[in-house]
Motif scaffolding. Sequence first.
Motif, PDB file in Angstrom:
ATOM      1  N   SER A 183       7.737   2.377  -8.530  1.00 11.53           N
ATOM      2  CA  SER A 183       7.060   2.060  -7.274  1.00 11.53           C
ATOM      3  C   SER A 183       6.104   0.891  -7.444  1.00 11.53           C
ATOM      4  O   SER A 183       6.037  -0.007  -6.597  1.00 11.53           O
ATOM      5  N   CYS A 184       5.361   0.878  -8.543  1.00 15.56           N
ATOM      6  CA  CYS A 184       4.435  -0.243  -8.798  1.00 15.56           C
ATOM      7  C   CYS A 184       5.191  -1.557  -8.930  1.00 15.56           C
ATOM      8  O   CYS A 184       4.787  -2.583  -8.356  1.00 15.56           O
ATOM      9  N   ASP A 223       1.098   6.977  -6.632  1.00 15.46           N
ATOM     10  CA  ASP A 223       0.088   8.023  -6.800  1.00 15.46           C
ATOM     11  C   ASP A 223       0.707   9.409  -6.661  1.00 15.46           C
ATOM     12  O   ASP A 223       0.385  10.331  -7.424  1.00 15.46           O
ATOM     13  N   SER A 246       6.370  -3.166  -5.784  1.00 19.18           N
ATOM     14  CA  SER A 246       5.334  -3.821  -4.972  1.00 19.18           C
ATOM     15  C   SER A 246       5.233  -5.306  -5.272  1.00 19.18           C
ATOM     16  O   SER A 246       4.795  -6.092  -4.416  1.00 19.18           O
ATOM     17  N   ASN A 261       0.821  -1.211   0.000  1.00 20.99           N
ATOM     18  CA  ASN A 261       0.000   0.000   0.000  1.00 20.99           C
ATOM     19  C   ASN A 261       0.853   1.259   0.000  1.00 20.99           C
ATOM     20  O   ASN A 261       0.509   2.264  -0.631  1.00 20.99           O
ATOM     21  N   LYS A 271      -2.864   0.964 -12.644  1.00 24.28           N
ATOM     22  CA  LYS A 271      -2.058   2.172 -12.482  1.00 24.28           C
ATOM     23  C   LYS A 271      -0.815   2.111 -13.372  1.00 24.28           C
ATOM     24  O   LYS A 271      -0.465   3.078 -14.049  1.00 24.28           O
ATOM     25  N   GLU A 278      -5.602  -3.501  -9.350  1.00 22.83           N
ATOM     26  CA  GLU A 278      -5.586  -2.043  -9.300  1.00 22.83           C
ATOM     27  C   GLU A 278      -4.187  -1.477  -9.512  1.00 22.83           C
ATOM     28  O   GLU A 278      -4.032  -0.388 -10.070  1.00 22.83           O
ATOM     29  N   ILE A 279      -3.150  -2.217  -9.091  1.00 25.71           N
ATOM     30  CA  ILE A 279      -1.784  -1.753  -9.311  1.00 25.71           C
ATOM     31  C   ILE A 279      -1.400  -1.915 -10.779  1.00 25.71           C
ATOM     32  O   ILE A 279      -0.744  -1.051 -11.373  1.00 25.71           O
ATOM     33  N   THR A 287       2.068   1.814  -3.428  1.00 26.26           N
ATOM     34  CA  THR A 287       0.967   2.293  -4.262  1.00 26.26           C
ATOM     35  C   THR A 287       0.743   3.780  -4.050  1.00 26.26           C
ATOM     36  O   THR A 287       0.539   4.541  -5.006  1.00 26.26           O
ATOM     37  N   ARG A 288       0.787   4.217  -2.793  1.00 27.31           N
ATOM     38  CA  ARG A 288       0.630   5.648  -2.504  1.00 27.31           C
ATOM     39  C   ARG A 288       1.805   6.456  -3.068  1.00 27.31           C
ATOM     40  O   ARG A 288       1.623   7.569  -3.563  1.00 27.31           O
TER      41      ARG A 288
END
Length: 361
Positions: free
Chosen positions: A250-251, A236, A254, A229, A267, A263-264, A232-233
């Motif tokens: 960043s994605c 964003d 993860s 998470n 993005k 959802e990732i 993910t932030r």
Amino acid sequence: MISISLCMITKNEEKCIDNCLKSVCDIVDELIIVDTGSTDSTIEIVKKYSDKVYNFQWINDFSAARNYSFSLATKEYILWLDSDDILSEEDRLKLLELKDSLDKSVDFVGMMYDYSFDDTGKCTYSFRRNRLVKNFKGFYWDCFMHERLNVWGNWKDYNIHITHTRKHDNNERNIENFRKKMLENYYLNPRETYYYGGELYAGGYYDDAIRVLEDFLTRDYDDNYDKVNALTRLADCYSVKGEYNKAIDSCIKSFKYEIPRAEICYKLASYFQHLKRYNEAIFWFKTTLSLKSSTDGNLMVVDDGWIDYLPHQQLCCCYYEIGDIESSNKHNELAARFIPNNPYVIQNRKLFNSLGYNLKS
């Protein structure tokens, strides 16, 4: 049958406390209300349901207040709620059934927390929390904000949903609480650092959020779910700043901690799309369509209705950009299966019809 103490902390909750207590008062055997300084009619409303109302001097520490409320409970099990939580009639009946049937060897029970909803009332964000815990076991709360209940022993998940009714979180208030605590030379533990970063992101303080979340990711912390998470932030934040390559990084990081979430992947696809790297975007949009949004039903459920529509809409755009009009038209029609009257679908259909394509069935 088990006996239950309901333990709550309150402050200026006159708009919602009545609905909360009304939904549960006839199920529990004891109501323990710890008020941290209400100046409205909260206490008067609470006293309609219980005379066990206690004052607690606020010290900017939610865990301290919750631990005090737990210390006052006298029944076998403790149920905790917030003032803006309610139980639907269906879930009231389930709680009554649980009260009647729970094996007393169970130390704590997980329930789902339905936290946010769309305009139609459909739940869009839900996650599991330990709601019913055995008393006198030494279970305790830590972290002064976004507090955590520490439990151990035998557990059971039960299909009861607690409904959150407040419409908006007060990010500015929460950020101010974090800042006040740090001015007191309080050292944020990794979990508190994670939540501070999340509050900064939600409040629009993107540079500060990046600094705090990157600090969190260097900490010794064993919750991979929070690490995902946080990344993910971070993505964003970088996206808002137009730094799409950093958002992509960043994605991808993860994936070290968890199987990719839909959802990732969505993005990630959108960041490649912003960079006009359409083939990579197409790959990740298609990957999104092949996945589910929830990676663990015990932890989080995210509404996946968007997964049925948005990837197809974006695939329509990407294929159009690389000159594959047939595939572009195909995905516009696939998007139309889910939201047929969407203005983008209608506009695209007119364009494709003008180009001699008509795949509408």
